[in-house]
Design an enzyme around this catalytic site. Structure first.
Site, mmCIF file in Angstrom:
data_model
loop_
_atom_site.group_PDB
_atom_site.id
_atom_site.type_symbol
_atom_site.label_atom_id
_atom_site.label_comp_id
_atom_site.label_asym_id
_atom_site.label_seq_id
_atom_site.Cartn_x
_atom_site.Cartn_y
_atom_site.Cartn_z
ATOM 1 N N ASP A 261 25.188 44.066 39.380
ATOM 2 C CA ASP A 261 23.968 44.862 39.239
ATOM 3 C C ASP A 261 23.922 46.134 40.087
ATOM 4 O O ASP A 261 22.975 46.911 39.990
ATOM 5 C CB ASP A 261 22.737 43.990 39.544
ATOM 6 C CG ASP A 261 22.829 43.283 40.900
ATOM 7 O OD1 ASP A 261 23.400 43.869 41.843
ATOM 8 O OD2 ASP A 261 22.317 42.143 41.007
ATOM 9 N N HIS B 286 33.365 40.828 40.203
ATOM 10 C CA HIS B 286 33.230 40.667 38.752
ATOM 11 C C HIS B 286 32.944 41.983 38.044
ATOM 12 O O HIS B 286 32.442 41.995 36.923
ATOM 13 C CB HIS B 286 32.143 39.636 38.432
ATOM 14 C CG HIS B 286 32.539 38.241 38.812
ATOM 15 N ND1 HIS B 286 31.634 37.228 38.993
ATOM 16 C CD2 HIS B 286 33.760 37.698 39.049
ATOM 17 C CE1 HIS B 286 32.284 36.118 39.332
ATOM 18 N NE2 HIS B 286 33.571 36.379 39.372
ATOM 19 N N CYS C 141 37.321 52.339 29.454
ATOM 20 C CA CYS C 141 38.062 52.733 28.254
ATOM 21 C C CYS C 141 39.156 51.703 27.990
ATOM 22 O O CYS C 141 39.851 51.283 28.907
ATOM 23 C CB CYS C 141 38.679 54.117 28.454
ATOM 24 S SG CYS C 141 39.794 54.623 27.127
ATOM 25 N N CYS D 276 41.947 55.809 29.994
ATOM 26 C CA CYS D 276 41.046 56.734 30.712
ATOM 27 C C CYS D 276 40.375 56.106 31.934
ATOM 28 O O CYS D 276 39.730 56.802 32.711
ATOM 29 C CB CYS D 276 39.971 57.268 29.775
ATOM 30 S SG CYS D 276 40.648 58.089 28.320
ATOM 31 N N CYS E 45 34.676 56.351 24.005
ATOM 32 C CA CYS E 45 35.057 56.927 25.289
ATOM 33 C C CYS E 45 34.916 58.448 25.224
ATOM 34 O O CYS E 45 35.423 59.073 24.296
ATOM 35 C CB CYS E 45 36.503 56.541 25.599
ATOM 36 S SG CYS E 45 37.191 57.409 27.018
ATOM 37 N N GLY F 219 23.610 32.679 48.367
ATOM 38 C CA GLY F 219 23.029 32.695 47.027
ATOM 39 C C GLY F 219 24.019 32.481 45.911
ATOM 40 O O GLY F 219 23.891 33.065 44.837
HETATM 41 ZN ZN LIG Z 1 39.419 56.830 26.805
#
Ligand SMILES: [Zn+2]
Length: 242
Positions: free
Chosen positions: A106, A121, A129, A133, A148, A188
């Protein structure tokens, strides 16, 4: 049963190299739902979890994760995020080392000012991409797979799905931090499932003191030296406060 515990600032050990692992419980007070357990995203919608496994189509990924991006636009860091950012600033200024490994996607730790963050994660605030990229910052709520801006090819959210491999860079950064830590705190997160379970063993192997802070305890045999029960937004400011 609530036991007495001592803030780090009042402990004589003087930890130099601190590693903190955070999970969904840290963001709960910001209004983000946790994944497992009562009221969790995966519990309420098992189909969502099933759609986020390795090999999922781009359409599934975006339809499941797109709405979460909309939710992220509404949330702000809470007292737990702020306390960890403040601790890092003080600890590093005093010559210590600090590494925050988060399972959360987040971006709230960085929003609170944390600097040395390993996003284990990935991040929902980036897209990747599928060509060459790399990743871009992208907070847009895409209804269908976006193109992209670099090559026009397909992009996916830059998060690790179930059964996918952790990024090499993230894995290496986490391992390096754990190898040299003298204090490890898991907050947590489910303490006895991967990755916390392997992190605490790694920290223990490095000779670190280990703390588990969560709403609920682990019960039974576990490797943590100390357990602190309570909501992250109350425990973390007290544990890491000046
Ligand atoms: Zn790309």
């Amino acid at each position: 049963m609530e036991r007495e515990w001592t803030p780090l600032s009042a402990r004589p050990e003087g930890y130099r190299s601190v590693v903190v692992l955070t999970g969904a419980g840290v963001s709960a007070a910001s209004g983000l739902p946790t994944y497992r357990g009562p009221g969790g995203l995966w519990t309420a919608d098992p189909e969502l979890a099933r759609s986020l496994v390795a090999g999922a189509s781009l359409e599934r990924m975006w339809s499941a994760l797109g709405p979460l991006r909309a939710a992220l636009a509404e949330v702000r860091p809470n007292a737990a995020h702020r306390a960890l950012a403040d601790f890092e600033a003080r600890h590093v200024a005093a010559g210590g080392r600090f590494c925050l490994i988060t399972q959360n996607v987040d971006g709230l730790h960085q929003a609170a000012g944390s600097k040395n963050v390993v996003e284990y994660h990935g991040s929902l605030l980036r897209s990747r991409c599928l060509g060459a990229c790399g990743v871009i910052d992208d907070r847009a709520v895409h209804a269908k797979p976006p193109a992209c801006p670099g090559c026009g090819g397909p992009m996916r959210p830059d998060v690790v799905l179930f059964e996918e491999t952790i990024g090499v860079r993230q894995e290496r950064a986490a391992k390096r931090a754990l190898d040299e830590c003298d204090l490890f705190v898991a907050i947590g997160t489910s303490g006895m499932v991967w990755p916390a379970a392997s992190f605490v063993r790694g920290a223990e192997y490095a000779g670190a003191y280990t703390i588990y802070a969560n709403l609920t305890g682990l019960g039974g045999e576990h490797p943590y030296a100390e357990t602190i029960l309570g909501p992250a937004e109350e425990v973390v400011p007290r544990l890491f406060g000046a």
